[in-house]
Design a protein around this motif. Structure first.
Motif, PDB file in Angstrom:
ATOM      1  N   GLU A 101     -45.477  11.236 -31.166  1.00 21.08           N
ATOM      2  CA  GLU A 101     -45.423  12.700 -31.048  1.00 21.08           C
ATOM      3  C   GLU A 101     -46.730  13.245 -30.480  1.00 21.08           C
ATOM      4  N   ALA A 102     -47.844  12.683 -30.931  1.00 22.32           N
ATOM      5  CA  ALA A 102     -49.157  13.176 -30.505  1.00 22.32           C
ATOM      6  C   ALA A 102     -49.419  12.915 -29.023  1.00 22.32           C
ATOM      7  N   LEU A 103     -48.732  11.952 -28.434  1.00 22.76           N
ATOM      8  CA  LEU A 103     -48.919  11.671 -27.011  1.00 22.76           C
ATOM      9  C   LEU A 103     -48.388  12.810 -26.135  1.00 22.76           C
ATOM     10  N   GLU A 104     -47.457  13.604 -26.679  1.00 15.52           N
ATOM     11  CA  GLU A 104     -46.915  14.772 -25.967  1.00 15.52           C
ATOM     12  C   GLU A 104     -46.482  14.414 -24.543  1.00 15.52           C
ATOM     13  N   ALA A 105     -45.698  13.368 -24.460  1.00 12.92           N
ATOM     14  CA  ALA A 105     -45.239  12.895 -23.151  1.00 12.92           C
ATOM     15  C   ALA A 105     -43.736  12.627 -23.204  1.00 12.92           C
ATOM     16  N   PRO A 106     -43.055  12.731 -22.053  1.00  7.13           N
ATOM     17  CA  PRO A 106     -41.616  12.460 -22.043  1.00  7.13           C
ATOM     18  C   PRO A 106     -41.329  10.987 -22.272  1.00  7.13           C
ATOM     19  N   VAL A 121     -40.032   7.772 -21.143  1.00  4.71           N
ATOM     20  CA  VAL A 121     -39.697   7.074 -19.901  1.00  4.71           C
ATOM     21  C   VAL A 121     -39.755   5.582 -20.208  1.00  4.71           C
ATOM     22  N   GLY A 122     -38.592   4.968 -20.336  1.00  8.97           N
ATOM     23  CA  GLY A 122     -38.572   3.577 -20.753  1.00  8.97           C
ATOM     24  C   GLY A 122     -39.277   3.421 -22.092  1.00  8.97           C
ATOM     25  N   LEU A 123     -40.164   2.447 -22.147  1.00 10.00           N
ATOM     26  CA  LEU A 123     -40.965   2.226 -23.365  1.00 10.00           C
ATOM     27  C   LEU A 123     -42.441   2.511 -23.115  1.00 10.00           C
ATOM     28  N   LEU A 124     -42.725   3.346 -22.115  1.00  7.96           N
ATOM     29  CA  LEU A 124     -44.116   3.631 -21.770  1.00  7.96           C
ATOM     30  C   LEU A 124     -44.869   4.286 -22.921  1.00  7.96           C
ATOM     31  N   ARG A 125     -44.222   5.253 -23.587  1.00  7.55           N
ATOM     32  CA  ARG A 125     -44.893   5.914 -24.716  1.00  7.55           C
ATOM     33  C   ARG A 125     -45.187   4.933 -25.841  1.00  7.55           C
ATOM     34  N   GLU A 126     -44.187   4.090 -26.153  1.00 11.10           N
ATOM     35  CA  GLU A 126     -44.355   3.140 -27.242  1.00 11.10           C
ATOM     36  C   GLU A 126     -45.499   2.164 -26.967  1.00 11.10           C
ATOM     37  N   ARG A 127     -45.576   1.699 -25.713  1.00 15.82           N
ATOM     38  CA  ARG A 127     -46.641   0.751 -25.369  1.00 15.82           C
ATOM     39  C   ARG A 127     -48.016   1.418 -25.419  1.00 15.82           C
ATOM     40  N   GLN A 128     -48.087   2.660 -24.958  1.00 19.12           N
ATOM     41  CA  GLN A 128     -49.368   3.363 -25.005  1.00 19.12           C
ATOM     42  C   GLN A 128     -49.762   3.679 -26.439  1.00 19.12           C
ATOM     43  N   GLU A 148     -58.785  10.160 -23.968  1.00 17.54           N
ATOM     44  CA  GLU A 148     -58.664  10.625 -22.585  1.00 17.54           C
ATOM     45  C   GLU A 148     -58.150   9.518 -21.675  1.00 17.54           C
ATOM     46  N   GLN A 149     -58.644   8.306 -21.863  1.00 16.38           N
ATOM     47  CA  GLN A 149     -58.181   7.193 -21.052  1.00 16.38           C
ATOM     48  C   GLN A 149     -56.711   6.882 -21.318  1.00 16.38           C
ATOM     49  N   SER A 150     -56.299   6.993 -22.575  1.00 22.15           N
ATOM     50  CA  SER A 150     -54.902   6.740 -22.937  1.00 22.15           C
ATOM     51  C   SER A 150     -53.981   7.777 -22.307  1.00 22.15           C
ATOM     52  N   LYS A 151     -54.369   9.038 -22.381  1.00 18.38           N
ATOM     53  CA  LYS A 151     -53.553  10.102 -21.796  1.00 18.38           C
ATOM     54  C   LYS A 151     -53.428   9.926 -20.285  1.00 18.38           C
ATOM     55  N   LEU A 152     -54.558   9.575 -19.633  1.00 18.34           N
ATOM     56  CA  LEU A 152     -54.540   9.380 -18.184  1.00 18.34           C
ATOM     57  C   LEU A 152     -53.673   8.188 -17.805  1.00 18.34           C
ATOM     58  N   ALA A 153     -53.827   7.090 -18.530  1.00 18.89           N
ATOM     59  CA  ALA A 153     -53.051   5.885 -18.227  1.00 18.89           C
ATOM     60  C   ALA A 153     -51.558   6.141 -18.385  1.00 18.89           C
ATOM     61  N   LEU A 154     -51.181   6.874 -19.432  1.00 20.34           N
ATOM     62  CA  LEU A 154     -49.762   7.167 -19.650  1.00 20.34           C
ATOM     63  C   LEU A 154     -49.235   8.085 -18.566  1.00 20.34           C
ATOM     64  N   SER A 155     -50.018   9.083 -18.176  1.00 17.02           N
ATOM     65  CA  SER A 155     -49.601  10.006 -17.120  1.00 17.02           C
ATOM     66  C   SER A 155     -49.374   9.272 -15.805  1.00 17.02           C
ATOM     67  N   VAL A 156     -50.303   8.379 -15.467  1.00 16.71           N
ATOM     68  CA  VAL A 156     -50.180   7.601 -14.222  1.00 16.71           C
ATOM     69  C   VAL A 156     -48.946   6.707 -14.280  1.00 16.71           C
ATOM     70  N   ALA A 157     -48.712   6.058 -15.421  1.00 17.26           N
ATOM     71  CA  ALA A 157     -47.567   5.164 -15.556  1.00 17.26           C
ATOM     72  C   ALA A 157     -46.250   5.920 -15.441  1.00 17.26           C
ATOM     73  N   ILE A 158     -46.183   7.124 -16.042  1.00 19.01           N
ATOM     74  CA  ILE A 158     -44.958   7.930 -15.968  1.00 19.01           C
ATOM     75  C   ILE A 158     -44.696   8.387 -14.540  1.00 19.01           C
TER      76      ILE A 158
END
Length: 215
Positions: free
Chosen positions: A142-147, A149-156, A194-204
């Protein structure tokens, strides 16, 4: 004159109360000395009950540890949920990460019970402990505040959880002073966020671009 009722001794429990009393007392012991400090025999003595009494609620020490760890995760989740609720200039992930660091250092005995013992690894799927731990993991998602997309959120979420755990454990052992890199633990956690948020955004975005090409 009617007979006087005998007063119940202070250290006796109604049916069902002893289980919770054991869990709360074990949490207090873990707070001071980690999972190693929890003993059914010592808890029975502390609560003023017979040594066999705890076994009416827990088959063995491992069963008690599982119940205590589940309660610890519920308390941890409640604290994390409070940290990410309501408006703030900080992102939810930042607030959750800083709250995790604070909890891990302030309540390290409980933290080690949750994350540095075999109790969690031995929890069966669908058990009280398994469900309590996954509630905590859900808050990280929930805290990642991201859609989704596959399992990208779970992995991050797993990556940031692992990184935060490393910071807590190294700091607790006195191995993370930040002097070499001139950075505080809190600043390091913020960089991880910050690095986690950026990495997830790029992956999505990459996943979205790949889906459009395939389409």
């Amino acid at each position: 004159m009617p007979p006087r009722l005998a007063r119940k001794p202070l250290n006796t429990y109604h049916h069902g109360d002893l289980r919770d009393a054991l869990v709360q007392a074990a949490l207090a012991e873990a707070e001071q000395g980690g999972p190693e400090a929890i003993s059914l025999k010592a808890l029975a003595k502390k609560l003023g009950v017979s040594q066999p009494a705890p076994y009416r609620h827990f088959a063995d020490r491992e069963a008690l540890l599982a119940a205590v760890t589940a309660e610890a995760f519920r308390q941890f989740s409640a604290m994390l949920r409070e940290s990410i609720s309501g408006p703030s200039k900080q992102s939810k992930l930042s607030r959750l990460a800083q709250a995790t660091l604070s909890f891990g250092l302030r309540r390290n005995g409980i933290y080690r019970l949750m994350f540095a013992s075999r109790t969690m690894a031995c929890a069966s799927k669908g058990s009280e402990l398994h469900n309590a731990a996954f509630e905590t993991f859900g808050l990280v998602l929930e805290a990642l505040e991201a859609p989704a997309v596959g399992l990208l959120r779970e992995r991050q979420a797993l990556q940031i959880w692992a990184a935060l755990h490393g910071v807590v454990m190294l700091a607790e052992q006195g191995l993370l002073t930040g002097q070499v890199a001139q950075i505080s633990r809190e600043e390091l956690v913020e960089e991880i966020v910050e690095q986690s948020k950026l990495a997830l955004s790029v992956a999505i975005k990459a996943a979205g671009a790949g889906a459009r090409v395939a389409g």
